[in-house]
Write a protein that holds these residues in place. Structure first.
Motif, PDB file in Angstrom:
ATOM      1  N   PRO A 275       0.857  -1.313  -0.011  1.00 23.42           N
ATOM      2  CA  PRO A 275      -0.006   0.156  -0.121  1.00 23.42           C
ATOM      3  C   PRO A 275       0.812   1.144  -0.113  1.00 23.42           C
ATOM      4  O   PRO A 275       1.873   1.375   0.569  1.00 23.42           O
ATOM      5  CB  PRO A 275      -0.736  -0.157   1.336  1.00 23.42           C
ATOM      6  CG  PRO A 275      -1.012  -1.597   1.491  1.00 23.42           C
ATOM      7  CD  PRO A 275       0.372  -2.255   1.104  1.00 23.42           C
ATOM      8  N   ALA A 276       0.416   2.326  -0.406  1.00 26.97           N
ATOM      9  CA  ALA A 276       1.140   3.542  -0.983  1.00 26.97           C
ATOM     10  C   ALA A 276       1.549   4.174   0.687  1.00 26.97           C
ATOM     11  O   ALA A 276       0.753   4.256   1.463  1.00 26.97           O
ATOM     12  CB  ALA A 276       0.461   4.439  -1.767  1.00 26.97           C
ATOM     13  N   PRO A 277       2.754   4.529   0.741  1.00 27.83           N
ATOM     14  CA  PRO A 277       3.231   5.107   2.147  1.00 27.83           C
ATOM     15  C   PRO A 277       2.631   6.520   1.921  1.00 27.83           C
ATOM     16  O   PRO A 277       2.415   7.191   1.160  1.00 27.83           O
ATOM     17  CB  PRO A 277       4.567   5.241   1.899  1.00 27.83           C
ATOM     18  CG  PRO A 277       5.218   4.211   0.789  1.00 27.83           C
ATOM     19  CD  PRO A 277       3.810   4.229  -0.415  1.00 27.83           C
ATOM     20  N   GLU A 278       2.170   6.742   3.380  1.00 34.17           N
ATOM     21  CA  GLU A 278       1.499   8.085   3.324  1.00 34.17           C
ATOM     22  C   GLU A 278       2.676   9.220   3.250  1.00 34.17           C
ATOM     23  O   GLU A 278       2.021  10.236   2.928  1.00 34.17           O
ATOM     24  CB  GLU A 278       0.881   8.031   5.054  1.00 34.17           C
ATOM     25  CG  GLU A 278      -0.019   9.263   5.105  1.00 34.17           C
ATOM     26  CD  GLU A 278      -0.613   9.454   6.418  1.00 34.17           C
ATOM     27  OE1 GLU A 278      -1.540  10.389   6.491  1.00 34.17           O
ATOM     28  OE2 GLU A 278      -0.486   8.396   7.245  1.00 34.17           O
ATOM     29  N   ARG A 279       3.893   8.871   3.394  1.00 30.00           N
ATOM     30  CA  ARG A 279       4.773  10.078   3.282  1.00 30.00           C
ATOM     31  C   ARG A 279       4.665  10.629   1.858  1.00 30.00           C
ATOM     32  O   ARG A 279       5.459  11.332   1.496  1.00 30.00           O
ATOM     33  CB  ARG A 279       6.163   9.400   3.864  1.00 30.00           C
ATOM     34  CG  ARG A 279       6.942   8.678   2.837  1.00 30.00           C
ATOM     35  CD  ARG A 279       8.181   8.189   3.362  1.00 30.00           C
ATOM     36  NE  ARG A 279       9.213   7.793   2.442  1.00 30.00           N
ATOM     37  CZ  ARG A 279       9.990   8.377   1.672  1.00 30.00           C
ATOM     38  NH1 ARG A 279       9.855   9.727   1.684  1.00 30.00           N
ATOM     39  NH2 ARG A 279      10.747   7.850   0.704  1.00 30.00           N
TER      40      ARG A 279
ATOM     41  N   LEU B 132     -10.933   7.152  -0.056  1.00 29.76           N
ATOM     42  CA  LEU B 132     -11.606   6.991   0.965  1.00 29.76           C
ATOM     43  C   LEU B 132     -13.360   7.332   1.017  1.00 29.76           C
ATOM     44  O   LEU B 132     -14.179   6.716   1.667  1.00 29.76           O
ATOM     45  CB  LEU B 132     -10.826   7.739   2.219  1.00 29.76           C
ATOM     46  CG  LEU B 132      -9.748   7.311   2.803  1.00 29.76           C
ATOM     47  CD1 LEU B 132      -8.756   8.298   3.651  1.00 29.76           C
ATOM     48  CD2 LEU B 132      -9.635   5.961   3.266  1.00 29.76           C
ATOM     49  N   ALA B 133     -13.643   8.507   0.373  1.00 25.35           N
ATOM     50  CA  ALA B 133     -14.896   8.813   0.113  1.00 25.35           C
ATOM     51  C   ALA B 133     -15.648   7.793  -0.549  1.00 25.35           C
ATOM     52  O   ALA B 133     -16.535   7.315  -0.458  1.00 25.35           O
ATOM     53  CB  ALA B 133     -14.819  10.305  -0.624  1.00 25.35           C
ATOM     54  N   ALA B 134     -15.024   7.108  -1.817  1.00 24.95           N
ATOM     55  CA  ALA B 134     -15.792   6.067  -2.648  1.00 24.95           C
ATOM     56  C   ALA B 134     -15.853   4.688  -1.714  1.00 24.95           C
ATOM     57  O   ALA B 134     -16.931   3.894  -1.771  1.00 24.95           O
ATOM     58  CB  ALA B 134     -15.008   5.906  -3.664  1.00 24.95           C
TER      59      ALA B 134
ATOM     60  N   LEU C 168     -10.311   0.458   5.221  1.00 27.20           N
ATOM     61  CA  LEU C 168      -9.279   0.898   4.056  1.00 27.20           C
ATOM     62  C   LEU C 168      -8.165   1.561   4.658  1.00 27.20           C
ATOM     63  O   LEU C 168      -6.922   1.229   4.374  1.00 27.20           O
ATOM     64  CB  LEU C 168     -10.071   1.675   2.958  1.00 27.20           C
ATOM     65  CG  LEU C 168      -9.096   2.051   1.843  1.00 27.20           C
ATOM     66  CD1 LEU C 168      -8.377   0.851   1.193  1.00 27.20           C
ATOM     67  CD2 LEU C 168      -9.758   2.739   0.700  1.00 27.20           C
ATOM     68  N   ALA C 169      -8.424   2.649   5.411  1.00 27.13           N
ATOM     69  CA  ALA C 169      -7.365   3.396   6.085  1.00 27.13           C
ATOM     70  C   ALA C 169      -6.587   2.410   7.049  1.00 27.13           C
ATOM     71  O   ALA C 169      -5.287   2.569   7.203  1.00 27.13           O
ATOM     72  CB  ALA C 169      -7.808   4.538   7.001  1.00 27.13           C
TER      73      ALA C 169
ATOM     74  N   ALA D 202      -2.687   1.416   6.676  1.00 34.40           N
ATOM     75  CA  ALA D 202      -1.764   1.440   7.886  1.00 34.40           C
ATOM     76  C   ALA D 202      -0.699   0.252   7.799  1.00 34.40           C
ATOM     77  O   ALA D 202       0.197   0.222   8.463  1.00 34.40           O
ATOM     78  CB  ALA D 202      -2.395   1.736   9.326  1.00 34.40           C
ATOM     79  N   GLY D 203      -1.358  -0.988   7.924  1.00 29.84           N
ATOM     80  CA  GLY D 203      -0.808  -2.300   7.789  1.00 29.84           C
ATOM     81  C   GLY D 203      -0.415  -2.704   9.216  1.00 29.84           C
ATOM     82  O   GLY D 203       0.326  -3.640   9.261  1.00 29.84           O
TER      83      GLY D 203
END
Length: 259
Positions: free
Chosen positions: A124-128, A169-171, A179-180, A184-185
């Motif tokens: 999953p894409a890193p939040e950074r 997140l909205a979808a 999903l969040a 975070a994993g």
């Protein structure tokens, strides 16, 4: 010598000359055999005279070479988890990849002076990645590729990572918290989902194609064979590694909220 645009073909049909254009459409050509012979000669021999009929082909957009990667946009910085596939695909497409450490920050990217940044994360894409959204203000393209299970996501170059996260997140509706948490994993137990070498090559090829379209500025247009084309700079592409299926989702930037 003039050449037909890539994907275009001039051939003999049941009742005369036929043109298949680059979009895959077929047209009967209302020219005499002599005129078609002159066009064919001009397209295949450097020493042949240029007939006036060739101008009509040019005016209709059927002539021209394959677009090449512009010199001014060839330098592409790459963050790729130490995998060479993305860099190799970009190099073959005509870019000049510059590999940076996976933990490189915004200043390190700017120091490389790239035309674009391509980031690949095998998970999953890193939040950074949100940090690199500032690249748009420097005129630098910002491409992200990540993997969620057996699905690879190629984010639109023209929409920030922050906005893609917000749209997804909205979808997700009421499932946005799940999903969040997945992103975070924490305490995740995973199956065997790592892409194999052939799948990595497919991901790399798709990523390089998107960046090449961005670099050349060639607009995307639909046709009867591919009617639902969404421009790469406004499209979230999801690749299913198990089936090879591709789903394109239009994504627009999130408008700034009113104070």
């Amino acid at each position: 010598m003039e050449t037909l645009k890539p994907g275009t073909a001039l051939f003999t049909g049941p009742s005369g000359a036929v043109l298949r254009d680059a979009a895959g459409e077929l047209f009967a050509i209302a020219l005499s055999d002599e005129a078609i012979g002159g066009v064919r000669a001009a397209l295949t021999r450097a020493d042949a005279p240029v007939p006036p009929e060739l101008a009509a082909f040019d005016h209709a957009g059927h002539l021209g070479p394959r677009p090449t990667w512009p010199v001014g946009r060839r330098t592409v910085a790459v963050l790729s988890d130490h995998r060479p596939e993305i860099s190799d695909a970009l190099r073959r497409a005509g870019a000049k990849p510059v590999v940076l450490p996976p933990d490189a920050d915004l200043d390190a990217v700017l120091d490389a002076r790239p035309a674009a940044l391509c980031a690949w994360h095998d998970g999953p894409a890193p939040e950074r990645w949100v940090e690199f959204d500032a690249l748009a203000g420097h005129g630098i393209g910002w491409q992200r590729i990540s993997r969620e299970g057996r699905h690879v996501l190629l984010e639109p170059i023209g929409v920030s990572h922050r906005d893609v996260r917000a749209r997804r997140l909205a979808a997700a509706g009421s499932g946005h918290r799940h999903l969040a948490a997945y992103w975070a994993g924490e305490h995740a137990v995973l199956g065997d989902e790592t892409p194999d070498p052939a799948e990595l090559l497919l991901v790399a090829a798709l990523a390089a194609k998107d960046l090449a379209r961005w670099a050349t500025g060639v607009p995307a247009s639909g046709n009867s064979l591919t009617p639902d084309v969404v421009p790469a700079h406004r499209r979230l592409r999801v690749l299913d590694l198990d089936t090879g299926a591709i789903a394109d989702h239009p994504v627009l930037p999130v408008p700034a909220s009113a104070p």
